[in-house]
Each structure stands twice: as structure tokens, then as C-alpha cells.
Scaffold this motif. Sequence first.
Motif, PDB file in Angstrom:
ATOM      1  N   TYR A 162       3.718  -2.753   3.167  1.00  0.00           N
ATOM      2  CA  TYR A 162       3.651  -3.179   1.774  1.00  0.00           C
ATOM      3  C   TYR A 162       3.958  -4.675   1.656  1.00  0.00           C
ATOM      4  CZ  TYR A 162       5.042  -3.887  -3.076  1.00  0.00           C
ATOM      5  OH  TYR A 162       5.169  -4.388  -4.352  1.00  0.00           O
ATOM      6  N   LEU A 163       5.015  -5.114   2.300  1.00  0.00           N
ATOM      7  CA  LEU A 163       5.432  -6.508   2.170  1.00  0.00           C
ATOM      8  C   LEU A 163       4.502  -7.480   2.884  1.00  0.00           C
ATOM      9  CD1 LEU A 163       9.329  -6.301   2.385  1.00  0.00           C
ATOM     10  CD2 LEU A 163       7.910  -6.728   0.381  1.00  0.00           C
ATOM     11  N   ALA A 164       3.753  -6.987   3.857  1.00  0.00           N
ATOM     12  CA  ALA A 164       2.776  -7.867   4.514  1.00  0.00           C
ATOM     13  C   ALA A 164       1.802  -8.451   3.500  1.00  0.00           C
ATOM     14  CB  ALA A 164       2.022  -7.103   5.598  1.00  0.00           C
ATOM     15  N   GLU A 165       1.561  -7.705   2.417  1.00  0.00           N
ATOM     16  CA  GLU A 165       0.668  -8.184   1.361  1.00  0.00           C
ATOM     17  C   GLU A 165       1.413  -8.961   0.283  1.00  0.00           C
ATOM     18  OE1 GLU A 165      -2.596  -7.755   1.518  1.00  0.00           O
ATOM     19  OE2 GLU A 165      -2.408  -6.647   3.399  1.00  0.00           O
ATOM     20  N   GLN A 166       2.732  -8.945   0.348  1.00  0.00           N
ATOM     21  CA  GLN A 166       3.533  -9.541  -0.726  1.00  0.00           C
ATOM     22  C   GLN A 166       4.279 -10.811  -0.324  1.00  0.00           C
ATOM     23  OE1 GLN A 166       3.278  -8.309  -3.770  1.00  0.00           O
ATOM     24  NE2 GLN A 166       1.983  -6.658  -3.028  1.00  0.00           N
TER      25      GLN A 166
ATOM     26  N   THR B 133      12.831  -9.418   7.788  1.00  0.00           N
ATOM     27  CA  THR B 133      12.169  -9.241   9.083  1.00  0.00           C
ATOM     28  C   THR B 133      11.709 -10.556   9.698  1.00  0.00           C
ATOM     29  OG1 THR B 133      11.371  -7.091   8.274  1.00  0.00           O
ATOM     30  CG2 THR B 133      10.418  -7.910  10.305  1.00  0.00           C
ATOM     31  N   GLY B 134      11.219 -11.479   8.894  1.00  0.00           N
ATOM     32  CA  GLY B 134      10.738 -12.739   9.434  1.00  0.00           C
ATOM     33  C   GLY B 134      11.800 -13.502  10.197  1.00  0.00           C
TER      34      GLY B 134
ATOM     35  N   GLU C 218       4.994 -15.423   8.864  1.00  0.00           N
ATOM     36  CA  GLU C 218       3.543 -15.385   9.051  1.00  0.00           C
ATOM     37  C   GLU C 218       3.168 -14.313  10.081  1.00  0.00           C
ATOM     38  OE1 GLU C 218       2.794 -19.457  10.006  1.00  0.00           O
ATOM     39  OE2 GLU C 218       2.448 -20.039   7.908  1.00  0.00           O
ATOM     40  N   ASP C 219       3.995 -14.132  11.107  1.00  0.00           N
ATOM     41  CA  ASP C 219       3.753 -13.058  12.074  1.00  0.00           C
ATOM     42  C   ASP C 219       3.880 -11.691  11.401  1.00  0.00           C
ATOM     43  OD1 ASP C 219       3.430 -14.997  13.979  1.00  0.00           O
ATOM     44  OD2 ASP C 219       5.175 -14.437  15.191  1.00  0.00           O
ATOM     45  N   CYS C 220       4.844 -11.550  10.491  1.00  0.00           N
ATOM     46  CA  CYS C 220       5.005 -10.280   9.759  1.00  0.00           C
ATOM     47  C   CYS C 220       3.748  -9.965   8.956  1.00  0.00           C
ATOM     48  CB  CYS C 220       6.198 -10.360   8.819  1.00  0.00           C
ATOM     49  SG  CYS C 220       7.801 -10.516   9.620  1.00  0.00           S
ATOM     50  N   ILE C 221       3.157 -10.990   8.374  1.00  0.00           N
ATOM     51  CA  ILE C 221       1.948 -10.810   7.574  1.00  0.00           C
ATOM     52  C   ILE C 221       0.786 -10.386   8.463  1.00  0.00           C
ATOM     53  CG2 ILE C 221       0.235 -12.045   6.163  1.00  0.00           C
ATOM     54  CD1 ILE C 221       2.642 -13.826   5.206  1.00  0.00           C
ATOM     55  N   GLN C 222       0.687 -10.998   9.622  1.00  0.00           N
ATOM     56  CA  GLN C 222      -0.436 -10.727  10.521  1.00  0.00           C
ATOM     57  C   GLN C 222      -0.318  -9.389  11.239  1.00  0.00           C
ATOM     58  OE1 GLN C 222      -3.249 -12.567  10.794  1.00  0.00           O
ATOM     59  NE2 GLN C 222      -2.385 -13.797   9.122  1.00  0.00           N
ATOM     60  N   ASP C 223       0.885  -8.972  11.585  1.00  0.00           N
ATOM     61  CA  ASP C 223       1.073  -7.755  12.377  1.00  0.00           C
ATOM     62  C   ASP C 223       2.326  -7.025  11.922  1.00  0.00           C
ATOM     63  OD1 ASP C 223       1.180  -5.754  14.271  1.00  0.00           O
ATOM     64  OD2 ASP C 223       0.888  -7.085  15.999  1.00  0.00           O
TER      65      ASP C 223
ATOM     66  N   ALA D 205       7.814  -4.583  12.360  1.00  0.00           N
ATOM     67  CA  ALA D 205       8.699  -3.446  12.113  1.00  0.00           C
ATOM     68  C   ALA D 205       9.473  -3.081  13.370  1.00  0.00           C
ATOM     69  CB  ALA D 205       7.889  -2.254  11.612  1.00  0.00           C
ATOM     70  N   GLU D 206       8.824  -3.133  14.515  1.00  0.00           N
ATOM     71  CA  GLU D 206       9.500  -2.805  15.763  1.00  0.00           C
ATOM     72  C   GLU D 206      10.621  -3.794  16.064  1.00  0.00           C
ATOM     73  OE1 GLU D 206       9.161  -0.066  17.530  1.00  0.00           O
ATOM     74  OE2 GLU D 206       7.698   0.593  16.029  1.00  0.00           O
TER      75      GLU D 206
END
Length: 351
Positions: free
Chosen positions: A302-306, A68-69, A271-276, A281-282
Amino acid sequence: MKRVRMMSRRGFLVAGLAATGMVASSGLAGCGFKPQKGVGSNSASGNADPELKMITFALDWTPNTNHTGLYVARERGYYREAGLDVEIVQAPENGADALVASGDAQFGVSFQDSMAGYVSGDAQLPVSAVAAIIQHNTSGIISLADRGITSPAKMMDHTYATWEMLIEQGIIKRCVEADGGVYDRVKLIPSTVTDEVSALSSGEVDSIWIFWGWAGEKCKLAGLDTSYFSFESVDKVFDYYTPVIIANNMLIKDDPKTVQAFMDATRRGYEDCIQDPDAAAEILLKAAPELERELVVASQHYLAEQYRADAPVWGLLDQKRWDAFYAWVSEQGFAPTIAAGAGMTDAFITA
């Protein structure tokens, strides 16, 4: 809508391992293949900006939340700001590694365990890991709770879906024996599971190696009552890097500025994936609308934390962890002795 091949995260690993000779009965695959266009590839329209440097990034298989990133960095213009036009393509069945080694792609996705087959010995490929997509190994063994497989030793006298890889079976053996079990009592069933929910529900197999961020979340959404243990919880040597971003060694040597520009933009995307995670996902769903929305959203949370976990920044590679796993691989005879730091560089991700 374009139809694409879908495979479990387990299948992504099989493809990479097969390409690098870590299947017990096969050798290194050749490079005579062409990448497939990825869903939403920004170069598919033919409107490449001549002022931007063209970069091809090869996925390990079809788009998923590991990636996703990359899509976020492209959608939000981070690559363009870095002077890059990044085309995301789907690699063929035997993975991205050979594409990157040949220079048909500058970057791609691989896994530390599958890279073991080509970072030493006669089968070396000119490829190095430059970033950890996920900071820790999130894979392990899942089973239905009523099978009672709550620890590795309890895999004894139950079936396990093996894809007959040397390192894979070595990890299972180590975990079972470390838990006081007898590996020979695990019933190995050769099978590349593509639908974990169906395989477990039907009784096709009792236990499956999964990556929790995709298959585990899928089983949760299906309402399965499961047991699970991670490999790194059994032995820290199995907290290796999976998956990773790889780069062509010639590019690293001759054009480190481009590698740095790509990695800086990619890091912003993750980093954007982690924050939002919802917004991330969209963006993935826009690029790959064939994916199941509920699963993508759950996996993204789940992956936002990983992605970064306990690291100070996304993407860091700890050479001590890298070397510890490869020392174990060599000790088991799964690969020739692997030199310290072989197959990785921490030059492009700094805290």
C-alpha cells in the motif's frame, strides 16, 4: 527474541501530541529521558566505525512500515556510503520531538499536526521537518459497514474513540459540519485504541481515526466489512504532512552537509521501497521480526504507492500545503499564529 511495546498508528500520534502540549489538559513534556535501542540498531554491537559520523534517529514508537526506508538505507549500506553510522532507536512514550530538540537524537519522526504545539509561541522547540515520509495524509475514519457511517455527518448518534486532543477534535468537528451534520451529536468516547479490529468487532466503539497503511490493512486482513472516509477527501486543508522526518535546527544550521548526506541516503532507501515493496518488507521484518509478516507485506505494498504518490521525488514538502494547515490551526485557536514556513525546510529534498 526481544519483546517490544506495540501500539497502533493512532497511538504513535497520541504520543507525539502529548509531548507537545496538544492534549487539552497537559503542557509540554520535559527532555529528561533516554532513548531505547531500536530493534536491529547497527550501533548496538558497539562496533562503530571511527571514520563514520554517528547519527541517532529516533522513531516515533516501535518499528513499522513508515520507517522501512530507513532500515533499507542501513541494510544496503547507503548510510555507510554517505559516511554515516546511523543508530535507529525507539523514542519514549512522549515521542521523538524532545529527543531531537535536545540533541540526544539528530533526526526523528514526527507529524505536522503534533508539531503545531511547538513551532510558535512560548513552547518552541528547535526542530524542523526536512522530508515527508508519506506525500499525502492517509488517515481517516473507519467503522463497520453495518453502522452506516459512510460520511462524516453519519458519525452523529454513533460513538467515536477520541484521544481528547484539540486539533483531533477540531478536525472531526470541521468534517462533520462540512457534511451537514451536528458535531455535538457525535458521542465522544475517550479511548486510545490499540487494536482496531477488536474495538470495532466487539462494539467497543463505532468509529476510529486510523492511518490506512497500517490499521486499514489490518482490518482488511481480518476480513472486516468496513466503511472509510479520508479527511483530505472532505477538506483539502487536511492534506497535511503525517508523518515527517524532523531534524535538530542547530544541526541544520551548523552542519547542512551531514543533513544532506543523511537525507540523500534515506531517499535512496525509500525509493527502493517504492520499486520493490516485497524486498523492503523482508528488510523490515529482519530488523523487527516480532511484526506480523502478512500485515507488513500488505502495508508495504500500500505504501509503495503512497510514499511519493504524485510528487516528482520522495520526500518533497510543499510549503503552501504546510502553511494552509497551520493557518487553519491558528484560525481555530489551537495554537498562536504560525509564521509562513515555520517548522519546515525544503532545502534538502529537491526534484
